[in-house]
Design an enzyme around this catalytic site. Structure first.
Site, PDB file in Angstrom:
ATOM      1  N   THR A 121       0.852  -1.193   0.000  1.00  0.00           N
ATOM      2  CA  THR A 121       0.000   0.000   0.000  1.00  0.00           C
ATOM      3  C   THR A 121       0.890   1.245   0.000  1.00  0.00           C
ATOM      4  O   THR A 121       1.587   1.512   0.965  1.00  0.00           O
ATOM      5  CB  THR A 121      -0.916  -0.019   1.240  1.00  0.00           C
ATOM      6  OG1 THR A 121      -1.663  -1.234   1.199  1.00  0.00           O
ATOM      7  CG2 THR A 121      -1.869   1.156   1.260  1.00  0.00           C
ATOM      8  N   GLU A 149      -4.491  -5.004  -2.450  1.00  0.00           N
ATOM      9  CA  GLU A 149      -4.915  -6.207  -1.723  1.00  0.00           C
ATOM     10  C   GLU A 149      -6.056  -5.849  -0.774  1.00  0.00           C
ATOM     11  O   GLU A 149      -5.958  -4.861  -0.065  1.00  0.00           O
ATOM     12  CB  GLU A 149      -3.693  -6.680  -0.910  1.00  0.00           C
ATOM     13  CG  GLU A 149      -3.845  -7.991  -0.255  1.00  0.00           C
ATOM     14  CD  GLU A 149      -4.211  -9.053  -1.259  1.00  0.00           C
ATOM     15  OE1 GLU A 149      -3.352  -9.433  -2.050  1.00  0.00           O
ATOM     16  OE2 GLU A 149      -5.377  -9.490  -1.249  1.00  0.00           O
ATOM     17  N   LEU A 151      -7.546  -8.370   1.314  1.00  0.00           N
ATOM     18  CA  LEU A 151      -7.792  -9.482   2.243  1.00  0.00           C
ATOM     19  C   LEU A 151      -7.643  -9.026   3.696  1.00  0.00           C
ATOM     20  O   LEU A 151      -6.961  -8.060   4.009  1.00  0.00           O
ATOM     21  CB  LEU A 151      -6.832 -10.631   1.945  1.00  0.00           C
ATOM     22  CG  LEU A 151      -5.336 -10.372   1.958  1.00  0.00           C
ATOM     23  CD1 LEU A 151      -4.776 -10.411   3.358  1.00  0.00           C
ATOM     24  CD2 LEU A 151      -4.661 -11.414   1.097  1.00  0.00           C
ATOM     25  N   LYS A 202      -7.908   1.427  -2.567  1.00  0.00           N
ATOM     26  CA  LYS A 202      -7.512   0.686  -1.368  1.00  0.00           C
ATOM     27  C   LYS A 202      -7.581   1.590  -0.136  1.00  0.00           C
ATOM     28  O   LYS A 202      -8.160   1.256   0.891  1.00  0.00           O
ATOM     29  CB  LYS A 202      -6.093   0.149  -1.576  1.00  0.00           C
ATOM     30  CG  LYS A 202      -5.325  -0.185  -0.339  1.00  0.00           C
ATOM     31  CD  LYS A 202      -5.737  -1.534   0.197  1.00  0.00           C
ATOM     32  CE  LYS A 202      -4.967  -1.845   1.467  1.00  0.00           C
ATOM     33  NZ  LYS A 202      -5.042  -3.208   1.853  1.00  0.00           N
ATOM     34  N   ASN A 206     -10.265   1.231   3.078  1.00  0.00           N
ATOM     35  CA  ASN A 206      -9.836   1.114   4.482  1.00  0.00           C
ATOM     36  C   ASN A 206     -10.282   2.314   5.307  1.00  0.00           C
ATOM     37  O   ASN A 206     -10.720   2.169   6.446  1.00  0.00           O
ATOM     38  CB  ASN A 206      -8.310   0.943   4.564  1.00  0.00           C
ATOM     39  CG  ASN A 206      -7.909  -0.516   4.379  1.00  0.00           C
ATOM     40  OD1 ASN A 206      -8.753  -1.358   4.077  1.00  0.00           O
ATOM     41  ND2 ASN A 206      -6.636  -0.817   4.547  1.00  0.00           N
ATOM     42  N   GLY A 251     -16.559  -1.256  19.847  1.00  0.00           N
ATOM     43  CA  GLY A 251     -15.495  -1.847  20.661  1.00  0.00           C
ATOM     44  C   GLY A 251     -14.504  -0.791  21.094  1.00  0.00           C
ATOM     45  O   GLY A 251     -14.872   0.365  21.343  1.00  0.00           O
ATOM     46  N   CYS A 258      -3.228  -2.395   9.468  1.00  0.00           N
ATOM     47  CA  CYS A 258      -3.668  -1.694   8.251  1.00  0.00           C
ATOM     48  C   CYS A 258      -4.437  -0.404   8.524  1.00  0.00           C
ATOM     49  O   CYS A 258      -3.994   0.676   8.126  1.00  0.00           O
ATOM     50  CB  CYS A 258      -4.525  -2.633   7.410  1.00  0.00           C
ATOM     51  SG  CYS A 258      -3.666  -4.159   7.039  1.00  0.00           S
ATOM     52  N   LYS A 318      -7.503  -9.065  16.802  1.00  0.00           N
ATOM     53  CA  LYS A 318      -8.841  -9.559  16.455  1.00  0.00           C
ATOM     54  C   LYS A 318      -8.770 -11.084  16.449  1.00  0.00           C
ATOM     55  O   LYS A 318      -7.679 -11.646  16.561  1.00  0.00           O
ATOM     56  CB  LYS A 318      -9.297  -8.997  15.115  1.00  0.00           C
ATOM     57  CG  LYS A 318      -8.487  -9.481  13.917  1.00  0.00           C
ATOM     58  CD  LYS A 318      -9.179  -9.055  12.642  1.00  0.00           C
ATOM     59  CE  LYS A 318      -8.646  -9.820  11.458  1.00  0.00           C
ATOM     60  NZ  LYS A 318      -9.316  -9.501  10.226  1.00  0.00           N
TER      61      LYS A 318
END
Ligand code: UGA
Length: 430
Positions: A121, A149, A151, A202, A206, A251, A258, A318
């Site tokens: 990135t 990407e 994923l 990307k 995000n 949360g 990322c 996570k």
């Protein structure tokens, strides 16, 4: 097709294994000999469901090898994928040293008509500079493209094999055709745009998801102020098809390798260009402050931490990963210890990695046993939604006549059930 993947971190190993599983001849390259030695034995230095199996299959089929040598990996490659890290500098900008170093090293070995794909990135505007950098070292006709990407850690293999979209950024038709062919086995819409647009898609994805998380956390704060349950609010507004019910878990804020990095980078970029998008700096700072604010609130509920035993459930950032980068555990545990608590950290997969990140001592231990973490605990903090934590029975840890708190930081438990057991329950935004 012959493919070289430079960088055997998370994205690089997943890409190498997936493209090899499609029958391509893939060589993974890294300058770290230790990593290469371990990957040659199909051993992945991090936990990612299904990855080791995919790696073993591809290696057994003879489709996947690893090397530290650019002279071995690059000359036969039709496609060279750059998947090295772009960590944050202290001012929030992306450190592109590894990307530039990889491009300088690969350039002299490129074959005629090779396609260089940047998967790392990199911030908007990097492609022109990168092209000049490769041009200075290459003397063949090549194309520079972007294939970002999308994923997630913990579901990387499935996310790649069943991707929602393949985004290919580039100008030259011959290069785009090669990349479309490489991704053909993935049954997803393919979007072909410029390299800058691909790269920005990307960042935009995000930053949007990070904004969404920050948004629901802010709504959770408002819920707490008025005594409403944020889960009820999500249930009610989610029926609007424009909003939906998914990806709305309140949360402690977003973590991982990322979102925090990419939002900071976008904020840095926006500030440098006349403060064109002040939203991102605000999101980043709200998110950074969140764990401390939540901890202050819990401190009041539990009436201080001194001499209390805390079962801290979930050390990774996570579930389904052993990655602790920007994990709540790394912010909260030092603060709990400083406030006088005794902490036992539990994680089903990240325990051994956590021991190298969070040094254990008299007041702090790490265990793979939920039972050990919870027994005699005054405060049980469910921090990460690992299935092992959600599905566990907490009844045996209740001690008659003793006040005990259950802090549900991902709203995964029924307040009524835990209160019926005698715990003092506290969630997020409820
Ligand atoms: C994220 C993106 O989801 C991927 O699409 C992207 O490819 C990847 O970054 C990347 O840039 O490489 P990842 O960091 O693995 O993937 O994890 P997510 O599952 O998206 O979660 C990120 C953080 O947001 C975690 O701390 C998670 O707990 C938090 N989160 C997520 C929430 O607090 N609430 C939610 O509703 C969802």
């Amino acid at each position: 097709m012959h493919v070289a993947v430079i960088g055997t971190g998370f994205v690089g190993v997943v890409s190498a294994a997936v493209f090899a599983s499609f029958g391509n001849d893939v060589t993974g390259l890294d300058i770290d000999q230790k990593k290469i030695d371990s990957l040659e034995k199909s051993s992945v230095p991090f936990f990612e469901p299904g990855l080791e199996e995919l790696l073993q299959e591809a290696q057994a089929a003879g489709n996947l090898s690893f090397t530290t040598d650019y002279e071995v990996a690059i000359p036969p490659a039709d496609i060279v994928i750059v998947a090295v890290g772009t960590p944050s500098n202290s001012d929030g900008s992306a450190n592109l040293d590894y990307v530039y170093a990889a491009c300088a090293s690969l350039a002299p070995h490129l074959s005629e008509h090779a396609v260089v794909v940047v998967k790392s990135t990199v911030p908007p505007g990097t492609f022109t500079a990168l092209k000049q950098h490769i041009d200075a070292h290459a003397d063949v006709r090549y194309a520079l493209c972007s294939v970002p990407e999308f994923l997630r850690e913990g579901s990387a293999v499935a996310d790649t094999l069943e991707a929602g979209r393949v985004v290919i950024g580039g100008e030259e038709e011959w290069a785009i055709k090669k990349l479309v062919d490489l991704h053909k086995p993935i049954p997803a819409p393919t979007v072909v745009v410029s390299a800058e647009a691909a790269q920005l898609s990307k960042y935009a994805a995000n930053a949007y998801l990070a904004t969404r998380i920050t948004f629901i956390n802010q709504i959770a704060n408002v819920c707490e102020a008025v005594g409403a349950d944020v889960q009820d609010v999500i249930e009610a507004f989610g029926y609007d098809a424009r909003i939906g019910h998914h990806y709305w878990y309140p949360g402690l804020g977003y973590g991982g390798s990322c979102f925090p990095k990419d939002v900071k980078e976008l904020a840095h970029f926006a500030e440098k260009h006349g403060d064109v998008a002040p939203l991102f700096a605000a999101i980043s700072s709200i998110n950074q402050e969140r764990p401390r604010k939540i901890l202050d609130r819990i401190s009041q509920k539990v009436d201080g931490w001194s001499d209390k035993k805390v079962a801290f459930l979930g050390l990774s950032f996570k579930p389904h990963t052993d990655d602790l980068r920007e994990a709540p555990s790394t912010f909260l545990i030092p603060q709990l210890l400083a406030a006088g608590a005794t902490v036992v950290g539990f994680d089903p997969k990240a325990a051994s990695h956590a021991r190298s990140v969070l040094p254990v001592h008299d007041q702090f231990s790490i265990t793979e046993s939920l039972d050990e973490a919870c027994s005699e605990a005054d405060i049980i903090m469910a921090v990460i939604e690992w299935p092992e934590i959600i599905e566990h029975d907490y009844a045996p840890y209740r001690r008659e006549g003793v006040q005990q708190w259950f802090i549900d930081l991902r709203n995964q438990f029924s307040a009524e059930d835990l209160q019926a057991l005698g715990y003092d329950y506290s969630g997020i935004g409820r």
